[in-house]
Design a protein around this motif. Structure first.
Motif, PDB file in Angstrom:
ATOM      1  N   VAL A   1      59.442  14.228  20.381  1.00 49.13           N
ATOM      2  CA  VAL A   1      59.640  15.592  20.882  1.00 49.13           C
ATOM      3  C   VAL A   1      60.894  15.650  21.747  1.00 49.13           C
ATOM      4  CG1 VAL A   1      58.616  17.473  22.214  1.00 49.13           C
ATOM      5  CG2 VAL A   1      57.153  15.993  20.822  1.00 49.13           C
TER       6      VAL A   1
ATOM      7  N   GLU B   1      59.517  21.581  21.914  1.00 50.54           N
ATOM      8  CA  GLU B   1      58.168  21.445  21.373  1.00 50.54           C
ATOM      9  C   GLU B   1      57.931  22.436  20.236  1.00 50.54           C
ATOM     10  OE1 GLU B   1      55.058  20.774  24.575  1.00 50.54           O
ATOM     11  OE2 GLU B   1      56.809  21.277  25.811  1.00 50.54           O
TER      12      GLU B   1
ATOM     13  N   THR C   1      51.211  23.783  20.513  1.00 47.94           N
ATOM     14  CA  THR C   1      51.666  23.562  21.885  1.00 47.94           C
ATOM     15  C   THR C   1      50.706  24.243  22.860  1.00 47.94           C
ATOM     16  OG1 THR C   1      53.020  25.576  22.078  1.00 47.94           O
ATOM     17  CG2 THR C   1      54.032  23.651  21.009  1.00 47.94           C
TER      18      THR C   1
END
Length: 546
Positions: free
Chosen positions: A454, A478, A499
């Motif tokens: 990420v 993200e 997320t």
């Protein structure tokens, strides 16, 4: 993880899993790990239906003690421990507290005896857990003053003391679901969201695949496989209606509507239990909000028509105010409504008896080989049910003895660590330009050992190291990772389920618009598509008005 419909259409699989909720993904992971060629599809996004609706808790079967069902208790204890072992960064201990009263059913004496038995039955609850931070302490009976300090939202009237025990909380149930799916794909499975199974394909009195439809384009195609597992959740029963009556087996369970609410932060360190209408409700601390649940009602409609009315919400809040009068909950405190459908034994109105154990139906026993149906109930025991289902798949494939299941011991992607705190300390020693320690800790806790993938997005494009909005700490990196690596095809997929941006409520208009812009660049959306994606997410958060 790439959505490859051509591969779905051109490959003959050993197993096709219909439904990518929590039960479906655990089946796919088990089967792929045991060496089967697996396809898994869902008509919506992964884990977007009933699996999204939960209190984020993993239970040790305390309710089974009421009926002295020690076998069921042991199952919950083993499965709770297994999830803590294979996903240590996403599963952490959570204390619960309830008040004791002079009511014989809730007295200090009864609680003391019950929890002593519980601790004895669960004596090995921490066995094999290398991380001391994952260990569950024993229960305790506490004083009235301590009970009211830890559980300040109940009425003090009649409270004589309290009981404290420990279960686990999932930091993100959506990431737990996704971890099983990503692990299955890493083991060779082929996954696709927004692919609906319209019906089973039968040849020579055997199920040999599904007629599928791409929900995004309307295109239809066949997916061929030796065995199909029907893990369609509330839609599992309707998938069987085109089959001969005898092949369907026993009538599938009826459905009940389960509802949980995300509210403003009300409780802090402990999950607090209160009584309304003779049953417990719980307020659970989670992130910077609280979760309230669970309400159950009999449901006779179509799963496609499931909704919550204003009256339903107000009725639930009325129960909540009875259970937690000092919480002062009103409609304005509700940030998000979770709803889902669960199988029940019987029910009328609010009087619901849920199915106690998940059911695995091998339709070969009813004259139709090649099909297995799963009717799942509990999040905690899904891995065990998946093991039973995959054993049935191997029998359908002609194996007298299925190969051993290893999912209770094998860490999922992101979970290969012995000590979470040591892992996080090592992560925080890094100097990542533009990213503070709190954000670094959150990302490492969310993605586990895969966190650096990420961060790579933020290193490549420094602008993605910024939070999405004023009140949303999730990074643009993200969102891009969700779009590129986790098959987030819609804005809601990335914001709500991949997320933490919108999992606990609306992330803010600025965050939503920036996330949409990032998704648009990743998927080449035009302005019309962007507006529609934002509108769809806005509708998701809108509370019922009628």
């Amino acid at each position: 993880m790439t959505r490859d419909l051509r591969r779905l259409a051109d490959t003959k699989f050993d197993l096709i899993v219909v439904g990518a909720g929590f039960y479906g993904v655990t089946v796919a992971w088990d089967a792929a790990q045991r060496g089967l060629a697996v396809a898994i599809i869902d008509q919506d996004d992964f884990g977007a239906a009933t699996s999204f609706n939960n209190l984020k808790t993993l239970h040790g079967g305390l309710r089974s003690l009421q009926s002295l069902n020690f076998k069921q208790m042991r199952l919950f204890i083993r499965e709770r421990r297994a999830l803590a072992r294979i996903l240590p960064h996403l599963v952490r201990p959570l204390p619960f507290v309830v008040g004791t009263t002079r009511n014989p059913k809730r007295s200090s004496l009864l609680m003391r005896v019950a929890f002593a038995i519980n601790d004895a039955v669960a004596r090995d609850r921490n066995e094999g857990l290398a991380d001391p931070g994952s260990h569950l302490p024993g229960s305790e009976i506490i004083s009235r003053e301590e009970a009211l300090r830890l559980n300040p939202v109940i009425s003090p009237d009649g409270v004589t003391g309290g009981a404290v025990w420990y279960d686990y909380q999932m930091i993100s149930t959506d990431r737990v679901t996704l971890s099983f799916l990503l692990s299955a794909v890493d083991a060779g499975a082929t996954a696709a969201n927004y692919v609906k199974a319209n019906r089973f394909i039968r040849e020579a009195n055997r199920v040999v695949g599904v007629r599928a439809e791409d929900s995004l384009t309307g295109n239809t195609f066949d997916i061929r496989g030796s065995v199909v597992v029907n893990c369609a959740g509330p839609w599992a029963a309707s998938m069987l209606t085109d089959l001969p009556q005898a092949a369907q087996g026993a009538p599938p369970p009826r459905l009940s509507r389960a509802m949980n609410l995300v509210t403003r932060k009300v409780v802090n360190s402990h999950a607090c239990g209160g009584v309304a209408g003779g049953r417990y409700l719980f307020m659970v601390p989670w992130r910077e909000v609280s979760m309230l649940g669970t309400s159950h009602d009999a449901y006779d409609g179509s799963p496609d028509q499931l909704k919550v009315s204003r009256w339903d919400l107000e009725a639930f809040l009325k129960d909540a105010r009875e259970a937690f009068p000092h919480a002062g909950l009103t409609t304005s405190d509700v940030r998000l409504i979770h709803r889902g459908l669960l199988p029940m034994v019987s029910g009328d109105g609010h009087d619901v008896r849920l199915l106690k154990e998940s059911q695995v139906v091998d339709h070969a026993r009813h004259g139709l080989p090649g099909l297995v149906s799963v009717f799942g109930v509990r999040y905690t025991t899904a891995r065990h049910t998946a093991e039973q289902a995959v054993d049935a798949v191997f029998r359908s494939l002609g194996h007298a003895k299925p190969p051993p299941c290893r999912t209770a011991e094998t860490p999922l992607l992101g979970g290969s660590m012995n000590h979470v705190d040591n892992f996080l300390k090592a992560v925080l020693l890094r100097d990542v330009a533009g990213i503070g320690t709190d954000t670094l800790r959150r990302i490492a806790s969310t993605y586990g050992t895969g966190y650096d993938q990420v961060l790579q997005n933020a290193r490549d494009v420094p602008a993605l190291a910024r939070p999405l909005g004023r009140s949303c700490e999730v990074l643009g990196a993200e969102i891009l990772y969700a779009a590129q690596r986790e098959m987030a095809l819609k804005l809601g997929d990335a914001v709500i389920r991949r997320t933490e941006a919108g999992a606990a409520g609306h992330p803010g208009t600025d965050a939503l618009e920036r996330a949409a812009a990032i998704m648009a660049r990743a998927h080449a959306w035009d302005e019309w598509r962007i507006r529609n994606e934002v509108a769809e997410v806005e509708a998701f958060y809108r509370l019922p008005r009628d």
